[in-house]
Scaffold this motif. Structure first.
Motif, PDB file in Angstrom:
ATOM      1  N   THR A 119      71.054 -28.321 -61.118  1.00 49.49           N
ATOM      2  CA  THR A 119      70.605 -27.313 -62.093  1.00 49.49           C
ATOM      3  C   THR A 119      69.111 -27.456 -62.366  1.00 49.49           C
ATOM      4  OG1 THR A 119      72.787 -27.275 -63.133  1.00 49.49           O
ATOM      5  CG2 THR A 119      70.943 -26.440 -64.433  1.00 49.49           C
ATOM      6  N   HIS A 120      68.688 -28.712 -62.629  1.00 48.64           N
ATOM      7  CA  HIS A 120      67.249 -28.946 -62.887  1.00 48.64           C
ATOM      8  C   HIS A 120      66.416 -28.638 -61.650  1.00 48.64           C
ATOM      9  CE1 HIS A 120      68.212 -30.522 -66.756  1.00 48.64           C
ATOM     10  NE2 HIS A 120      68.830 -31.598 -66.300  1.00 48.64           N
ATOM     11  N   LEU A 121      66.975 -28.970 -60.484  1.00 49.84           N
ATOM     12  CA  LEU A 121      66.266 -28.700 -59.240  1.00 49.84           C
ATOM     13  C   LEU A 121      66.064 -27.197 -59.055  1.00 49.84           C
ATOM     14  CD1 LEU A 121      65.110 -30.025 -56.688  1.00 49.84           C
ATOM     15  CD2 LEU A 121      67.369 -29.840 -55.662  1.00 49.84           C
ATOM     16  N   GLY A 122      67.102 -26.424 -59.401  1.00 52.59           N
ATOM     17  CA  GLY A 122      66.975 -24.967 -59.321  1.00 52.59           C
ATOM     18  C   GLY A 122      65.894 -24.456 -60.239  1.00 52.59           C
ATOM     19  N   ASN A 123      65.822 -25.008 -61.445  1.00 48.19           N
ATOM     20  CA  ASN A 123      64.780 -24.611 -62.397  1.00 48.19           C
ATOM     21  C   ASN A 123      63.385 -24.919 -61.850  1.00 48.19           C
ATOM     22  OD1 ASN A 123      66.586 -23.638 -64.270  1.00 48.19           O
ATOM     23  ND2 ASN A 123      66.744 -25.579 -65.360  1.00 48.19           N
ATOM     24  N   LEU A 124      63.244 -26.107 -61.251  1.00 49.45           N
ATOM     25  CA  LEU A 124      61.943 -26.482 -60.686  1.00 49.45           C
ATOM     26  C   LEU A 124      61.559 -25.542 -59.545  1.00 49.45           C
ATOM     27  CD1 LEU A 124      62.254 -30.390 -60.646  1.00 49.45           C
ATOM     28  CD2 LEU A 124      60.692 -29.022 -62.044  1.00 49.45           C
ATOM     29  N   GLY A 125      62.570 -25.155 -58.742  1.00 50.62           N
ATOM     30  CA  GLY A 125      62.285 -24.225 -57.651  1.00 50.62           C
ATOM     31  C   GLY A 125      61.801 -22.878 -58.165  1.00 50.62           C
ATOM     32  N   VAL A 126      62.447 -22.394 -59.237  1.00 48.81           N
ATOM     33  CA  VAL A 126      62.039 -21.113 -59.833  1.00 48.81           C
ATOM     34  C   VAL A 126      60.620 -21.216 -60.394  1.00 48.81           C
ATOM     35  CG1 VAL A 126      62.497 -19.490 -61.708  1.00 48.81           C
ATOM     36  CG2 VAL A 126      64.396 -20.377 -60.331  1.00 48.81           C
ATOM     37  N   ILE A 127      60.345 -22.328 -61.105  1.00 50.75           N
ATOM     38  CA  ILE A 127      59.011 -22.522 -61.697  1.00 50.75           C
ATOM     39  C   ILE A 127      57.948 -22.581 -60.616  1.00 50.75           C
ATOM     40  CG2 ILE A 127      57.562 -24.151 -62.970  1.00 50.75           C
ATOM     41  CD1 ILE A 127      60.128 -24.930 -64.541  1.00 50.75           C
ATOM     42  N   SER A 128      58.228 -23.319 -59.517  1.00 51.87           N
ATOM     43  CA  SER A 128      57.229 -23.405 -58.439  1.00 51.87           C
ATOM     44  C   SER A 128      57.010 -22.033 -57.800  1.00 51.87           C
ATOM     45  CB  SER A 128      57.678 -24.423 -57.382  1.00 51.87           C
ATOM     46  OG  SER A 128      58.865 -24.001 -56.738  1.00 51.87           O
ATOM     47  N   GLY A 129      58.088 -21.231 -57.748  1.00 47.59           N
ATOM     48  CA  GLY A 129      57.944 -19.879 -57.212  1.00 47.59           C
ATOM     49  C   GLY A 129      57.046 -19.017 -58.095  1.00 47.59           C
ATOM     50  N   PHE A 130      57.263 -19.121 -59.420  1.00 50.79           N
ATOM     51  CA  PHE A 130      56.409 -18.385 -60.361  1.00 50.79           C
ATOM     52  C   PHE A 130      54.947 -18.808 -60.209  1.00 50.79           C
ATOM     53  CE2 PHE A 130      60.128 -17.780 -63.544  1.00 50.79           C
ATOM     54  CZ  PHE A 130      60.538 -16.660 -62.831  1.00 50.79           C
ATOM     55  N   MET A 131      54.722 -20.137 -60.095  1.00 51.97           N
ATOM     56  CA  MET A 131      53.352 -20.647 -59.972  1.00 51.97           C
ATOM     57  C   MET A 131      52.687 -20.102 -58.718  1.00 51.97           C
ATOM     58  SD  MET A 131      53.923 -24.636 -61.135  1.00 51.97           S
ATOM     59  CE  MET A 131      52.241 -25.092 -60.743  1.00 51.97           C
ATOM     60  N   GLU A 132      53.455 -20.061 -57.626  1.00 51.83           N
ATOM     61  CA  GLU A 132      52.894 -19.579 -56.359  1.00 51.83           C
ATOM     62  C   GLU A 132      52.543 -18.095 -56.445  1.00 51.83           C
ATOM     63  OE1 GLU A 132      53.865 -20.195 -51.606  1.00 51.83           O
ATOM     64  OE2 GLU A 132      55.479 -20.373 -53.092  1.00 51.83           O
ATOM     65  N   LYS A 160      56.647 -28.622 -52.856  1.00 50.94           N
ATOM     66  CA  LYS A 160      57.723 -27.727 -52.423  1.00 50.94           C
ATOM     67  C   LYS A 160      58.620 -28.410 -51.392  1.00 50.94           C
ATOM     68  CE  LYS A 160      57.172 -23.436 -51.565  1.00 50.94           C
ATOM     69  NZ  LYS A 160      56.717 -22.152 -50.985  1.00 50.94           N
ATOM     70  N   GLU A 161      58.000 -29.132 -50.451  1.00 48.74           N
ATOM     71  CA  GLU A 161      58.803 -29.821 -49.442  1.00 48.74           C
ATOM     72  C   GLU A 161      59.640 -30.931 -50.068  1.00 48.74           C
ATOM     73  OE1 GLU A 161      60.534 -30.808 -45.895  1.00 48.74           O
ATOM     74  OE2 GLU A 161      59.394 -29.013 -46.451  1.00 48.74           O
ATOM     75  N   ALA A 162      59.059 -31.622 -51.058  1.00 50.52           N
ATOM     76  CA  ALA A 162      59.804 -32.690 -51.746  1.00 50.52           C
ATOM     77  C   ALA A 162      61.020 -32.114 -52.476  1.00 50.52           C
ATOM     78  CB  ALA A 162      58.898 -33.416 -52.736  1.00 50.52           C
ATOM     79  N   LEU A 163      60.857 -30.930 -53.087  1.00 48.29           N
ATOM     80  CA  LEU A 163      61.991 -30.269 -53.748  1.00 48.29           C
ATOM     81  C   LEU A 163      63.061 -29.893 -52.730  1.00 48.29           C
ATOM     82  CD1 LEU A 163      60.130 -27.945 -56.290  1.00 48.29           C
ATOM     83  CD2 LEU A 163      61.464 -29.989 -56.821  1.00 48.29           C
ATOM     84  N   SER A 164      62.628 -29.445 -51.556  1.00 49.70           N
ATOM     85  CA  SER A 164      63.570 -29.085 -50.502  1.00 49.70           C
ATOM     86  C   SER A 164      64.328 -30.311 -50.005  1.00 49.70           C
ATOM     87  CB  SER A 164      62.818 -28.423 -49.339  1.00 49.70           C
ATOM     88  OG  SER A 164      63.687 -28.187 -48.255  1.00 49.70           O
ATOM     89  N   GLN A 165      63.601 -31.426 -49.836  1.00 47.06           N
ATOM     90  CA  GLN A 165      64.248 -32.661 -49.383  1.00 47.06           C
ATOM     91  C   GLN A 165      65.220 -33.191 -50.440  1.00 47.06           C
ATOM     92  OE1 GLN A 165      64.144 -34.060 -46.464  1.00 47.06           O
ATOM     93  NE2 GLN A 165      62.631 -32.671 -45.579  1.00 47.06           N
ATOM     94  N   LEU A 166      64.841 -33.045 -51.715  1.00 45.14           N
ATOM     95  CA  LEU A 166      65.728 -33.491 -52.790  1.00 45.14           C
ATOM     96  C   LEU A 166      67.014 -32.679 -52.787  1.00 45.14           C
ATOM     97  CD1 LEU A 166      66.318 -35.221 -55.252  1.00 45.14           C
ATOM     98  CD2 LEU A 166      64.978 -33.625 -56.636  1.00 45.14           C
ATOM     99  N   GLU A 167      66.901 -31.388 -52.546  1.00 44.22           N
ATOM    100  CA  GLU A 167      68.094 -30.543 -52.477  1.00 44.22           C
ATOM    101  C   GLU A 167      68.995 -30.974 -51.323  1.00 44.22           C
ATOM    102  OE1 GLU A 167      69.345 -25.829 -52.610  1.00 44.22           O
ATOM    103  OE2 GLU A 167      67.275 -26.396 -52.170  1.00 44.22           O
ATOM    104  N   SER A 168      68.375 -31.338 -50.197  1.00 47.56           N
ATOM    105  CA  SER A 168      69.140 -31.812 -49.044  1.00 47.56           C
ATOM    106  C   SER A 168      69.859 -33.116 -49.368  1.00 47.56           C
ATOM    107  CB  SER A 168      68.208 -32.006 -47.842  1.00 47.56           C
ATOM    108  OG  SER A 168      68.907 -32.547 -46.745  1.00 47.56           O
ATOM    109  N   THR A 169      69.179 -34.000 -50.091  1.00 47.59           N
ATOM    110  CA  THR A 169      69.792 -35.273 -50.494  1.00 47.59           C
ATOM    111  C   THR A 169      70.979 -35.034 -51.417  1.00 47.59           C
ATOM    112  OG1 THR A 169      67.694 -36.463 -50.284  1.00 47.59           O
ATOM    113  CG2 THR A 169      69.388 -37.470 -51.665  1.00 47.59           C
ATOM    114  N   ILE A 170      70.828 -34.102 -52.358  1.00 51.45           N
ATOM    115  CA  ILE A 170      71.931 -33.774 -53.269  1.00 51.45           C
ATOM    116  C   ILE A 170      73.121 -33.227 -52.485  1.00 51.45           C
ATOM    117  CG2 ILE A 170      72.649 -32.261 -55.150  1.00 51.45           C
ATOM    118  CD1 ILE A 170      70.912 -34.528 -56.063  1.00 51.45           C
ATOM    119  N   ASP A 171      72.853 -32.407 -51.473  1.00 52.71           N
ATOM    120  CA  ASP A 171      73.934 -31.875 -50.635  1.00 52.71           C
ATOM    121  C   ASP A 171      74.669 -33.004 -49.921  1.00 52.71           C
ATOM    122  OD1 ASP A 171      73.451 -29.256 -51.326  1.00 52.71           O
ATOM    123  OD2 ASP A 171      72.120 -28.872 -49.621  1.00 52.71           O
ATOM    124  N   ASN A 172      73.896 -33.958 -49.373  1.00 55.97           N
ATOM    125  CA  ASN A 172      74.516 -35.095 -48.678  1.00 55.97           C
ATOM    126  C   ASN A 172      75.352 -35.934 -49.630  1.00 55.97           C
ATOM    127  OD1 ASN A 172      73.430 -34.425 -46.204  1.00 55.97           O
ATOM    128  ND2 ASN A 172      71.602 -35.681 -46.480  1.00 55.97           N
TER     129      ASN A 172
END
Length: 366
Positions: free
Chosen positions: A161-174, A190-202
């Motif tokens: 949930t927090h990761l999704g919020n960070l993704g939205v915020i980074s999108g707004f900033m961009e 952005k890449e670190a957020l993507s890698q974190l999402e991958s880790t959560i999936d694993n």
């Protein structure tokens, strides 16, 4: 049979009966004790006279009487020749004694009619107590595992949930700050957020899986995971002015669980950076080697090092730390070793104080 042989046979039986290390008794068809040996008296605490005044059900746990009686019935009607059961007896003091009871019976040599039962009782109280303790520990472990599963479910859900919020915020900033689109630090975020999402999936896959580690292992490219880990901690390495040298062969594949392999590489890299020396230009050198059965990931640094004479035995133990740092928790190496061994590998260490450390992780070839 000659009288001399009969006498020897009777004497031999008496010696075995009297001196047997386990309880031995002759029990009548009316379930009364006819003869008991000293071992049985020692085991249950009753005198010979007290035994002869009782039947065996008198000192048998009520929940075990029916099963014993059922087997005695089968013995008498010829359905079985002998039987063995675990049952509980009451000691004279009132405590429960677990016995392994073996029963056969003697027939009349004249007409074959049953005469009496021969019972042998082995004390298994200690074994039963140990089994009870093991079952209790297993039950506690199962409860704790269930709590951990619930915790993992909540943690992965909330972090996502927090990761999704960070993704939205980074999108707004961009969108609002055009300059960020080509900013190196923002791209790394952005890449670190993507890698974190991958880790959560694993982690989520591991949490949901009921299979053993062996069944979850797949062929993974070692360099891909090293590249990803280096990218994720590149900002930390730059901040600590630590050079990362990656010479891992891109052709090596290993059998591993993705989330475990990721954790192993990240732990070794972050430790090497965390304990780098301030007295010289720091570096961490990663390379891969091939042996008969393993691909070896070597992580070498020129950092603070570990006094192996003092700490060798406790290097991978839980909550053990080797430098006076407030942020050291003593968990990373413990997890690393467990992850590596659960995947059928092993890990070795060479280290010298103020010279550096080399970890070698042996991973099974794909």
């Amino acid at each position: 049979m000659p009288t001399q042989i009969v006498n020897i046979k009777d004497q031999l039986f008496e010696n075995i009966f009297d001196h047997a290390p386990n309880g031995v008794a002759i029990v009548g068809l009316d379930f009364r004790w006819v003869k008991v040996n000293q071992s049985l008296m020692d085991l249950l605490g009753y005198s010979e006279e007290e035994f002869y005044a009782m039947t065996f059900p008198d000192i048998t746990h009520k929940d075990d009487v029916a099963a014993d009686m059922e087997l005695l019935g089968q013995l008498l009607n010829g359905a079985i020749n002998r039987y063995q059961i675990e049952k509980r007896y009451f000691h004279k003091t009132g405590k429960v004694i677990w016995g392994l009871l073996s029963v056969s019976f003697e027939r009349s040599p004249i007409d074959g009619a049953p005469l009496y039962f021969i019972s042998q009782i082995v004390d298994i109280t200690r074994q039963k107590e140990m089994i009870g303790q093991m079952n209790a520990i297993t039950n506690i472990a199962n409860i704790q595992n269930e709590k951990l599963k619930n915790f993992a479910h909540i943690a992965t859900h909330d972090i996502r949930t927090h990761l999704g919020n960070l993704g939205v915020i980074s999108g707004f900033m961009e969108e609002e700050l055009e300059v960020l689109k080509n900013n190196e630090n923002f791209l790394m975020l952005k890449e670190a957020l993507s890698q974190l999402e991958s880790t959560i999936d694993n982690l989520n896959e591991v949490r949901k899986s009921d299979f053993s580690t062996e069944e979850r292992m797949t062929s993974l490219n070692l360099k891909d995971f090293v590249d990803s880990a280096i990218y994720n901690i590149n900002a930390i390495a730059r901040h600590e002015q630590c050079k990362l040298i990656n010479e891992v062969d891109g052709t090596f594949n290993v059998m591993a669980v993705a989330v475990y392999l990721d954790s192993v590489i990240l732990n070794l890299l972050t430790n090497a950076i965390k304990y780098s020396s301030k007295e010289r230009q720091s570096y961490v050198h990663l390379r891969s080697l091939e042996s008969e059965d393993y691909i070896i990931l070597e992580v070498h640094d020129n950092g603070m090092g570990i006094d192996m004479e003092v700490h060798q035995a406790e290097l991978f133990q839980f909550k053990k730390t080797f430098h006076n740092r407030a942020d050291a928790r003593g968990i990373g190496l413990f997890l690393t070793k467990n992850h590596v061994e659960s995947m059928g590998g092993k890990i070795t260490v060479e280290s010298r104080v103020d010279v550096g450390t080399t970890f070698r992780v042996f991973l099974r070839k794909a």
